[in-house]
Design an enzyme around this catalytic site. Sequence first.
Site, mmCIF file in Angstrom:
data_model
loop_
_atom_site.group_PDB
_atom_site.id
_atom_site.type_symbol
_atom_site.label_atom_id
_atom_site.label_comp_id
_atom_site.label_asym_id
_atom_site.label_seq_id
_atom_site.Cartn_x
_atom_site.Cartn_y
_atom_site.Cartn_z
ATOM 1 N N THR A 217 -3.793 -9.226 4.976
ATOM 2 C CA THR A 217 -3.202 -9.975 5.968
ATOM 3 C C THR A 217 -3.907 -9.772 6.735
ATOM 4 O O THR A 217 -4.288 -8.470 7.305
ATOM 5 C CB THR A 217 -1.546 -9.892 6.268
ATOM 6 O OG1 THR A 217 -1.298 -10.890 7.159
ATOM 7 C CG2 THR A 217 -0.760 -8.497 7.285
ATOM 8 N N HIS B 241 6.294 4.909 0.222
ATOM 9 C CA HIS B 241 5.723 6.306 0.175
ATOM 10 C C HIS B 241 6.486 6.894 -0.313
ATOM 11 O O HIS B 241 6.388 8.232 -1.440
ATOM 12 C CB HIS B 241 5.818 7.178 1.940
ATOM 13 C CG HIS B 241 6.021 8.477 1.798
ATOM 14 N ND1 HIS B 241 4.918 8.703 1.259
ATOM 15 C CD2 HIS B 241 6.077 8.756 2.617
ATOM 16 C CE1 HIS B 241 4.420 10.255 1.679
ATOM 17 N NE2 HIS B 241 4.854 10.256 2.695
#
Length: 404
Positions: free
Chosen positions: A324, A376
């Site tokens: 993006t 994560h």
Amino acid sequence: MSSIKVPPLGESIVEATVSRWLKKEGDVVAVGDSLVELETDKIIVEVPALEAGTLTSRAKGEGDVVAVGDALGEIAAGAAGASPAAANSGTPDAPKADAPVAASGAAETKVSPAAARAAAESGLNPADVPGTGRGGVVSKADVMAAASAPAATPKASTPQAFAAPLPAPADASSRETREKMSTRRKRIAENLLHSQQATAHLTTFNEIDMTAISALRERLKDRVEKEQGVKLSFMPFFAKAASLALKAYPMVNAQIDGDTIVYKHYVNMGIAVASDAGLVVPNVKDCDQKSVVQIGKDISAVAKRARDGKLSMDDLTGGTFTITNGGVFGSLISTPIINYPQVGILGLHKTQDRPVAIDGAVEIRPMMYVALSYDHRIIDGQQAVLFLVRIKELMEDPAAMLVY
């Protein structure tokens, strides 16, 4: 009498919003005429007439939420619809009721007879009205929209916004305006919230000296545009660099399925595109197998389809990683949200001249901050940092991309 039904809308899509009726009650329609546009969270779907006749009722209004199989309206079959020429008996040279005709003064502009009459009544030249019908045909709805639109006034150039402007207040004394969320906007909101809730979201940053890649682009852009017909931006270079970095760190290109990690041995690169209807993320298939120029062509093509509302389900499904670019709007730094169920997204930002230390001396260099938001749960911090470092290395020494 036949019912107009909401057709299947694509993979996992069960509802849509009635965006715009293209025909009015009483309009004569031919087989294949677009009757109504439905907006899903991904694409705009045109519902065509399956038989000729007259649109007798519209059961759903613009803004209504509908499900697959719901009735949108009814068409009464009849001679007027099945054989438009019969309605013009006695005038054999008149155009058929639904056949597009060329607008006066613009032979290449196709205009339906109803649109031509409406244009004449409104004092408009139909050649000046953008056609939204199949094949670019100017419909009566297009003319009515043009007639009701305010006159254009010169204004300063501004960057493209991520969403359409807010609606004008109902009256001068109104201090608030309420507008129902479209299906797409609701789904965007749901997906972003789900991404934040379903992932262990973390972002790491780095910065890239854009000197080398800027010089390369400047040297090649005119030749590439002349020979290949594509304007060479920085995005295809980043897409190529990201594809190579994903090969080096495949966990960033993976996906979680329950208690299983699914490794993708291909890169379908999602490119976030701002449109009036909101942010959409079409993807370039097998980006890792393509050259920078071919990636640039593919990005230009999907971005145009996104802005024109012509994306297909194939454009919007199967992505493995996303880029993006908030820098085109002036963003200096941000933390992008993962495009779930992907596990990583690369955020690009504005290139800005800054003083940096080069071999013990301070120089002014064009610098860009880049951000990687990642899940994560499966991507360790070390992998995330090294992934960004690899992109930095490739962009600062673009010739290295040629040897992989």
